[in-house]
Design an enzyme around this catalytic site. Sequence first.
Site, short mmCIF file in Angstrom:
data_model
loop_
_atom_site.label_atom_id
_atom_site.label_comp_id
_atom_site.label_asym_id
_atom_site.label_seq_id
_atom_site.Cartn_x
_atom_site.Cartn_y
_atom_site.Cartn_z
N SER A 124 0.83 -1.20 0.00
CA SER A 124 0.00 0.00 0.00
C SER A 124 0.87 1.25 0.00
O SER A 124 2.00 1.23 0.50
CB SER A 124 -0.89 -0.01 1.25
OG SER A 124 -1.50 1.25 1.47
N TYR A 148 -1.00 -0.10 10.03
CA TYR A 148 -1.22 -0.79 8.75
C TYR A 148 -0.04 -0.56 7.80
O TYR A 148 0.50 -1.49 7.20
CB TYR A 148 -2.52 -0.29 8.12
CG TYR A 148 -2.83 -0.83 6.75
CD1 TYR A 148 -3.33 -2.12 6.58
CD2 TYR A 148 -2.65 -0.03 5.62
CE1 TYR A 148 -3.63 -2.60 5.32
CE2 TYR A 148 -2.95 -0.51 4.36
CZ TYR A 148 -3.43 -1.79 4.21
OH TYR A 148 -3.72 -2.28 2.95
N LYS A 152 2.67 -3.36 6.31
CA LYS A 152 2.92 -3.56 4.88
C LYS A 152 4.39 -3.32 4.54
O LYS A 152 4.98 -4.03 3.71
CB LYS A 152 2.02 -2.63 4.07
CG LYS A 152 0.55 -3.03 4.07
CD LYS A 152 0.33 -4.38 3.42
CE LYS A 152 -1.14 -4.70 3.26
NZ LYS A 152 -1.36 -6.03 2.62
#
Length: 326
Positions: A124, A148, A152
């Site tokens: 992402s 998050y 990633k």
Amino acid sequence: MHILVLGGAGMVGRKFIERLAREGGLGGQAVTRVTAQDVVAAAPPAAAPFDFEAVVSDLSQPGEPEKLIAARPEVIVHLAAIVSGEAEADFDKGYRINLDGTRALFEAIRLAEGYRPRLVFTSSVAVFGAPFDDKIEDEFFTTPLTSYGTQKAIGELLLSDYSRRGFFDGIAIRLPTICVRPGKPNKAASGFFSNIIREPLNGEEAVLPVSDQVRHWHASPRSAVGFLFHAATMNLSAVGPRRALTMPGYSCTVAEQIETLRKVAGDTVVKRIRREPDPVIDKIVEGWPRNFDPQRALALGFRAENDFEEIIRVHIEDELHGTFVK
């Protein structure tokens, strides 16, 4: 060819499998079997020319990755994750699903003697954190400001190292915010980017929780599937040791999104957007990147939309059968 899709019941996974069913192959090879794993059962695609199996499981549970790769799928598409807002709200769950599950998969492949699949890992643009340049170039460092994004970024590093060591042939593709997502709103902090287009086109009210001046990087679900197809079939020797690539997209402000919606659908549709500031979402979005110059991905053949009008029209064509509620 056997393809394993982790997170196969999600929106992008479903669309990827549907395109496989339409085309019947990948990179000039016939697809004979697709296994779709998720925490809920993935629906079989219509008229699929291959065997389809839906597996309901949690990738992060001990022994699960070993079961999933036991049949030695040639291609693994790793979409399994919990989304940004949920990963921020539940620290333990985010790391268990987004990091521990990924590491367990990589280890299972490493320990499977003589097995070296193509592995496509969806990362992402959340791996980048402020302060930003006007356009983030390929050499910009990763300093995520969310759990998050951190999960990633770690996955990208692991993938590059495992690929360098020859355990699998991996590539990480950093997806833009996928817009316009079909279906109902999810727990992603970025969900409002889709909501303010999707719900008004369906005749429903949408809530805008941030300022009109928020700028972000977008690509359609159709483009996201195209990224996966290209990543699964391209010659990775051209990518080199840096196996993470920022995907192409289109940068625009929320105000520009809304004005493009007005151009496509009219004032009545735009009036269905209601402004309701949310400081939690605003704080998350504040640390996100806004614009990119993804020269590596473009040179390697990845493509996305050239403007936001094209993104809206893709949604109308693919999800609304060419029409909307005026």
